[in-house]
Design a protein around this motif. Sequence first.
Motif, short mmCIF file in Angstrom:
data_model
loop_
_atom_site.label_atom_id
_atom_site.label_comp_id
_atom_site.label_asym_id
_atom_site.label_seq_id
_atom_site.Cartn_x
_atom_site.Cartn_y
_atom_site.Cartn_z
N THR A 116 68.03 78.02 -22.15
CA THR A 116 68.26 79.13 -22.98
C THR A 116 68.89 78.58 -24.56
N LYS A 117 68.34 79.17 -25.69
CA LYS A 117 68.81 78.94 -26.73
C LYS A 117 69.25 80.39 -27.60
N TRP A 118 70.40 80.50 -27.56
CA TRP A 118 70.96 81.50 -28.40
C TRP A 118 71.18 81.38 -29.93
N SER A 167 67.71 90.54 -30.14
CA SER A 167 68.50 91.69 -29.75
C SER A 167 68.97 92.66 -30.75
N THR A 189 67.00 85.21 -29.05
CA THR A 189 67.08 84.44 -27.72
C THR A 189 65.78 83.69 -27.49
N HIS A 227 72.34 83.05 -33.61
CA HIS A 227 73.25 84.20 -34.12
C HIS A 227 72.69 84.43 -35.64
N ASP A 249 72.19 90.55 -24.69
CA ASP A 249 72.82 89.10 -25.38
C ASP A 249 73.50 89.52 -26.48
N TYR A 250 73.55 90.63 -27.11
CA TYR A 250 74.41 91.09 -28.09
C TYR A 250 75.93 91.16 -27.72
N LEU A 272 64.12 81.54 -24.52
CA LEU A 272 64.03 81.45 -22.95
C LEU A 272 62.97 80.67 -22.80
N ARG A 297 74.60 87.80 -31.53
CA ARG A 297 73.41 86.89 -31.02
C ARG A 297 72.09 87.65 -31.69
#
Length: 285
Positions: free
Chosen positions: A225-227, A198, A145, A229, A128-129, A147, A142
């Motif tokens: 999904t919520k990413w 990540s 995460t 940063h 995810d990075y 999920l 990111r």
Amino acid sequence: MGLISPLSLSFLFCFIFTTHVRSFDPTRVTQLSWRPRAFLYKGFLSHEECDHLISLARDKLEKSTVIWKECDGEVRTSSGMFLSTHQDEIVTRIEQRIASWTFLPEENGEAIQVLRYEIGQKYEPHFDYFVDKVNIARGGHRFATVLMYLSNVEKGGETVFPIAEGALTQQKNESWSDCAKKGYAVKPDKGDALLFFSLHINATTDPLSLHGSCPVIVGEKWSATKWIHVGSYTRPTRVGNGECADENLLCPQWAAAGECQKNPLYMVGSKTFPGFCRKSCRMCS
């Protein structure tokens, strides 16, 4: 709120919600792994919240893509769509609950993406990075995460970490798919949420966070999904000085792939937030 280090955020969040709201409950959280850091929250969403997210997305799904390149049809075969941030009261409460659990501010998060995996659909192991400077420019890597599983799956559909600690020692029976047996895996259970990081605590990328979604064998899988940063994602540094312009080198490519309609908040913007690809989305007068 400006850019704030994720390591100094704990004082920013209150864990008290009104009585009708499902609040953060640390007793429901189990640590799954330390390499990578991964945690499972049993019953993070109510079944009613899961059904609501599905209802918002069901008639708006598009073929999924991967952010760093065009999807070749084999890497990621699901369908999905992005909700709007604070789209309604239920979505807002879920976003607040995620911030409380992760100790990361809401403004660091992307909008929630709802995904549907039908029989045979999957997402090959990936990070995810980011590996490019263009995507890092907005909010940095990111960092985490979340999920959320919106449905049960009769068989398959597990989230698998192929090289995580415990990948070879996790006990599995015949109820697990062959894909899940190739790493440390988590079964989709309606209402549960998986949080993994990540990046290491020192902000370097963690290659052990490699993960994928196993093919659905029987049933249908819905997830959200919520990413999140390292820095602000909704209030990043602007480079266009308010002009109607593209602020990402990939804007023309994304626009051609239909992202102006699929992800309008980022691409086009709103009344209070100018988008980053207004030129490619033909929003300039």
